[in-house]
Design an enzyme around this catalytic site. Structure first.
Site, mmCIF file in Angstrom:
data_model
loop_
_atom_site.group_PDB
_atom_site.id
_atom_site.type_symbol
_atom_site.label_atom_id
_atom_site.label_comp_id
_atom_site.label_asym_id
_atom_site.label_seq_id
_atom_site.Cartn_x
_atom_site.Cartn_y
_atom_site.Cartn_z
ATOM 1 N N CYS A 88 -22.232 14.134 29.161
ATOM 2 C CA CYS A 88 -22.590 12.784 29.586
ATOM 3 C C CYS A 88 -23.470 12.152 28.512
ATOM 4 O O CYS A 88 -24.368 12.808 27.977
ATOM 5 C CB CYS A 88 -23.352 12.853 30.908
ATOM 6 S SG CYS A 88 -23.872 11.249 31.542
ATOM 7 N N HIS A 130 -16.207 11.273 37.030
ATOM 8 C CA HIS A 130 -17.555 11.299 36.449
ATOM 9 C C HIS A 130 -18.189 9.908 36.479
ATOM 10 O O HIS A 130 -19.351 9.747 36.889
ATOM 11 C CB HIS A 130 -17.450 11.833 35.015
ATOM 12 C CG HIS A 130 -18.725 11.859 34.241
ATOM 13 N ND1 HIS A 130 -19.352 13.024 33.869
ATOM 14 C CD2 HIS A 130 -19.493 10.850 33.763
ATOM 15 C CE1 HIS A 130 -20.458 12.729 33.198
ATOM 16 N NE2 HIS A 130 -20.570 11.419 33.108
ATOM 17 N N GLU A 131 -17.412 8.901 36.069
ATOM 18 C CA GLU A 131 -17.968 7.537 35.999
ATOM 19 C C GLU A 131 -18.213 6.966 37.395
ATOM 20 O O GLU A 131 -19.202 6.265 37.625
ATOM 21 C CB GLU A 131 -17.037 6.615 35.198
ATOM 22 C CG GLU A 131 -16.730 7.056 33.771
ATOM 23 C CD GLU A 131 -17.940 7.441 32.958
ATOM 24 O OE1 GLU A 131 -19.054 6.954 33.227
ATOM 25 O OE2 GLU A 131 -17.806 8.288 32.047
ATOM 26 N N HIS A 134 -21.418 8.125 38.685
ATOM 27 C CA HIS A 134 -22.552 7.359 38.148
ATOM 28 C C HIS A 134 -22.875 6.153 39.049
ATOM 29 O O HIS A 134 -24.033 5.781 39.198
ATOM 30 C CB HIS A 134 -22.242 6.838 36.741
ATOM 31 C CG HIS A 134 -22.582 7.780 35.633
ATOM 32 N ND1 HIS A 134 -23.863 8.241 35.396
ATOM 33 C CD2 HIS A 134 -21.815 8.337 34.660
ATOM 34 C CE1 HIS A 134 -23.863 9.039 34.340
ATOM 35 N NE2 HIS A 134 -22.630 9.121 33.869
HETATM 36 NI NI NI Z 1 -21.959 10.151 32.159
#
Ligand code: NI
Length: 181
Positions: A88, A130-131, A134
């Site tokens: 990341c 993953h995004e 976030h």
């Molecule tokens: Ni990230």
């Protein structure tokens, strides 16, 4: 080109839930442009708006030479899983094996408010998960098994960037086996 500072682990903005985009205006398109430019400059495979300190549900990606973005994503995940290293841009220099769904269908909108679907497997599916994490204040280290997470937290505490009063303006990642997300 407007490259912005990437927020690092420890910044509370990375732990906050982002709000759905309601107005698809010029300001939003500037955000998409800044995310894209910053992601490319940092050599990342993806970047989410909270990483630039903006709590809106927007992310960009650059996978297999396809640069794109998605707004207000809603994910449909496969039961089949994949294993692989993940990193990341908000935790520079760290990568750990992270379990993810193998395939994803992500519905959302483009910067003009038009419905769109991002569909893929493997690296693209990993990136989208993953995004989207976030946008919910979740970081990939939260997804690690207990033992690996302990290692990760130790490495974070020992990282030169951790707890710095002024985070570095420019992150220069050197990927080990995967690109930073
Ligand atoms: Ni990230």
């Amino acid at each position: 080109m407007t490259v912005q500072e990437i927020r690092l682990f420890g910044d509370p903005v990375l732990r906050s839930a982002a709000l759905p985009v309601q107005t698809f205006d010029k300001e939003l398109r500037r955000l998409v442009s800044d995310l894209t430019d910053t992601m490319l400059e940092a050599g990342g495979a993806g970047l989410a708006a909270p990483q630039l300190g903006v709590l809106l549900r927007v992310f960009t990606f650059d996978i297999d030479d396809e640069i794109g973005h998605l707004i207000n994503p809603v994910l449909d995940l496969s039961d089949e899983l994949q294993e692989g290293d993940e990193g990341c841009l908000s935790l520079p220099g760290l990568a750990y094996p992270t379990t993810r769904a193998m395939r994803v269908v992500a519905k959302g909108f483009n910067e003009f408010g038009e419905p769109m679907v991002v569909e893929g497997s493997e690296v693209l599916a990993r990136c989208v998960q993953h995004e989207t994490d976030h946008l919910d204040g979740i970081l990939f280290v939260d997804r690690l098994d207990d033992e690996t997470r302990k290692q990760a937290m130790k490495a974070i505490r020992e990282a030169e960037w951790f707890g710095a009063a002024i985070p570095p303006v420019k992150v220069s990642p050197h990927p080990i086996s995967s690109r930073w997300l």
